[in-house]
Design a protein around this motif. Structure first.
Motif, short mmCIF file in Angstrom:
data_model
loop_
_atom_site.label_atom_id
_atom_site.label_comp_id
_atom_site.label_asym_id
_atom_site.label_seq_id
_atom_site.Cartn_x
_atom_site.Cartn_y
_atom_site.Cartn_z
N LEU A 4 0.36 -7.05 1.74
CA LEU A 4 1.00 -6.19 0.74
C LEU A 4 1.64 -4.97 1.40
CD1 LEU A 4 1.65 -5.48 -2.17
CD2 LEU A 4 -0.63 -4.45 -2.36
N ALA A 5 0.97 -4.40 2.38
CA ALA A 5 1.51 -3.23 3.06
C ALA A 5 2.88 -3.52 3.67
CB ALA A 5 0.54 -2.75 4.13
N TYR A 6 3.00 -4.66 4.33
CA TYR A 6 4.27 -5.04 4.94
C TYR A 6 5.33 -5.38 3.88
CZ TYR A 6 2.34 -5.09 9.66
OH TYR A 6 1.79 -4.72 10.86
N THR A 7 4.91 -6.01 2.80
CA THR A 7 5.83 -6.34 1.72
C THR A 7 6.44 -5.08 1.10
OG1 THR A 7 5.06 -8.54 1.07
CG2 THR A 7 5.84 -7.12 -0.70
N LEU A 8 5.60 -4.09 0.82
CA LEU A 8 6.11 -2.86 0.23
C LEU A 8 7.12 -2.18 1.16
CD1 LEU A 8 2.76 -1.43 -1.21
CD2 LEU A 8 4.64 -2.44 -2.51
N ARG A 9 6.85 -2.20 2.45
CA ARG A 9 7.78 -1.59 3.39
C ARG A 9 9.10 -2.35 3.44
NH1 ARG A 9 7.30 1.85 7.80
NH2 ARG A 9 5.66 2.77 6.48
N ARG A 10 9.03 -3.70 3.50
CA ARG A 10 10.27 -4.47 3.60
C ARG A 10 11.09 -4.37 2.32
NH1 ARG A 10 6.91 -8.29 6.79
NH2 ARG A 10 6.22 -9.18 4.80
N LEU A 11 10.44 -4.34 1.18
CA LEU A 11 11.17 -4.25 -0.09
C LEU A 11 11.65 -2.83 -0.37
CD1 LEU A 11 8.97 -6.51 -2.44
CD2 LEU A 11 11.32 -6.97 -1.70
#
Length: 331
Positions: free
Chosen positions: A107-114
């Motif tokens: 989730l941490a990486y998803t929030l950053r990419r989005l």
């Protein structure tokens, strides 16, 4: 566009959603500029549900959506994200990880990419056989409490897993394949979801393009295209399935529509608790799909569709044998 709620607890979204996977992965090369233009066209047309996965193009798909939303459209859409699919540098699939610590990491990486502070619906792509569904859902529930996730969804799980998950935290929707060629959910999964107040987000509504009316037996498929390994696109199976599409084309033409539009409208007709994801990668295909939302099917139309593509008529399973083994929904 008409709106539909994702289950009793989920967000209000458009009846049609856009699945962005093919813009990054699994369906052969895609044009980045056209992909972003298609995403923006979908939002302008009233589509408010965008679906992605953190493993689509190993993060590329999320970055693409981020780029499309730079114009300030984030609050106009609900973003649904699948996680847990594990891949190596060559793009091969190497398993699933839905441990609580993996949930937080993904989730941490998803929030950053989005480029966003929250995800509207967060869901494991498949059940992790090593992790009870209660643990995975509980970990996402912690992220709901923290404000990083708005709603919890599931993907390709069976009736028993739906019940177990719902006992931990309200589930907004189940993302699962549902089309004229894939109707397995009607026996048990769909009734259970309705009993529990869980919506259905139907993907594969055109059966990876088979039902689009644009596929031909002579079409060349690259090895990186999912369909080069899909049983429904092989040999005699493809011949039999394309015959079903031609029968559907006759029904569609009588209504001044295309096979794709009728196939999508059929999914939408199965209930107001069902949202249909379309996988258009180009604006012309998007426009064709959007017209399906305005197509009303009468009882006679539905009977003609059923006669053209009867229940269970599809030749070949929807995934390879190895991939089918990962589907809790098929057990």
């Amino acid at each position: 566009m008409d709106g539909r709620r994702l289950g009793a607890q989920g967000p209000e979204v458009s009846a049609l959603g856009l699945g962005a996977m093919g813009m990054s992965d699994l369906y052969g090369p895609a044009d980045r500029t056209e992909s972003i233009a298609t995403l923006r066209a979908a939002i302008d047309a009233g589509i408010t549900l965008l679906d992605t996965g953190d493993f689509y193009g190993m993060g590329h798909n999320e970055l693409l959506i981020h780029e499309a939303l730079r114009t300030g459209d984030r609050e106009r859409v609900a973003i649904s994200v699948k996680f847990g699919g594990m891949r190596d540098p060559a793009g091969n699939w190497v398993g699933y990880d839905a441990r609580p610590e993996a949930v937080r990491n993904f989730l941490a990486y998803t929030l950053r990419r989005l480029g966003t502070d929250y995800v509207d619906v967060y869901r494991p792509a498949r059940l992790d056989p090593a992790v009870p569904v209660e643990e995975t859902v509980g970990a996402i529930a912690d992220m709901v409490k923290a404000g990083y996730v708005r709603h919890i969804g599931l993907s390709e799980v069976g009736a028993e897993s739906l019940r177990r998950a719902q006992a931990v935290h309200p589930i907004s929707d189940l993302q699962i394949e549902y089309s004229l060629l894939s109707r397995g959910i009607e026996a048990e999964v769909l009734p259970t979801a309705r009993e529990l107040g869980i919506g259905i987000t139907a993907y594969g509504v055109l059966s990876r393009g088979l039902l689009s009316g644009h596929w031909t037996a002579e079409r060349s498929i690259g090895q990186t295209d999912f369909r080069s390994h899909s049983p429904r696109f092989q040999g005699d199976n493809l011949t039999r399935n394309l015959a079903l599409v031609e029968a559907l084309r006759g029904v569609a033409e009588a209504q001044g529509a295309t096979p794709a539009q009728v196939a999508i409208a059929w999914v939408l007709s199965r209930g107001s608790d069902i949202v249909a994801l379309v996988g258009a990668r180009r604006r012309d295909r998007l426009a064709e799909s959007l017209a399906a939302a305005d197509l009303t099917l009468s009882a006679d139309d539905l009977a003609a569709i059923e006669a053209a593509v009867p229940h269970g008529a599809a030749a070949g399973s929807r995934y390879s044998e190895a991939q089918m083994a990962h589907l809790d929904s098929e057990r």
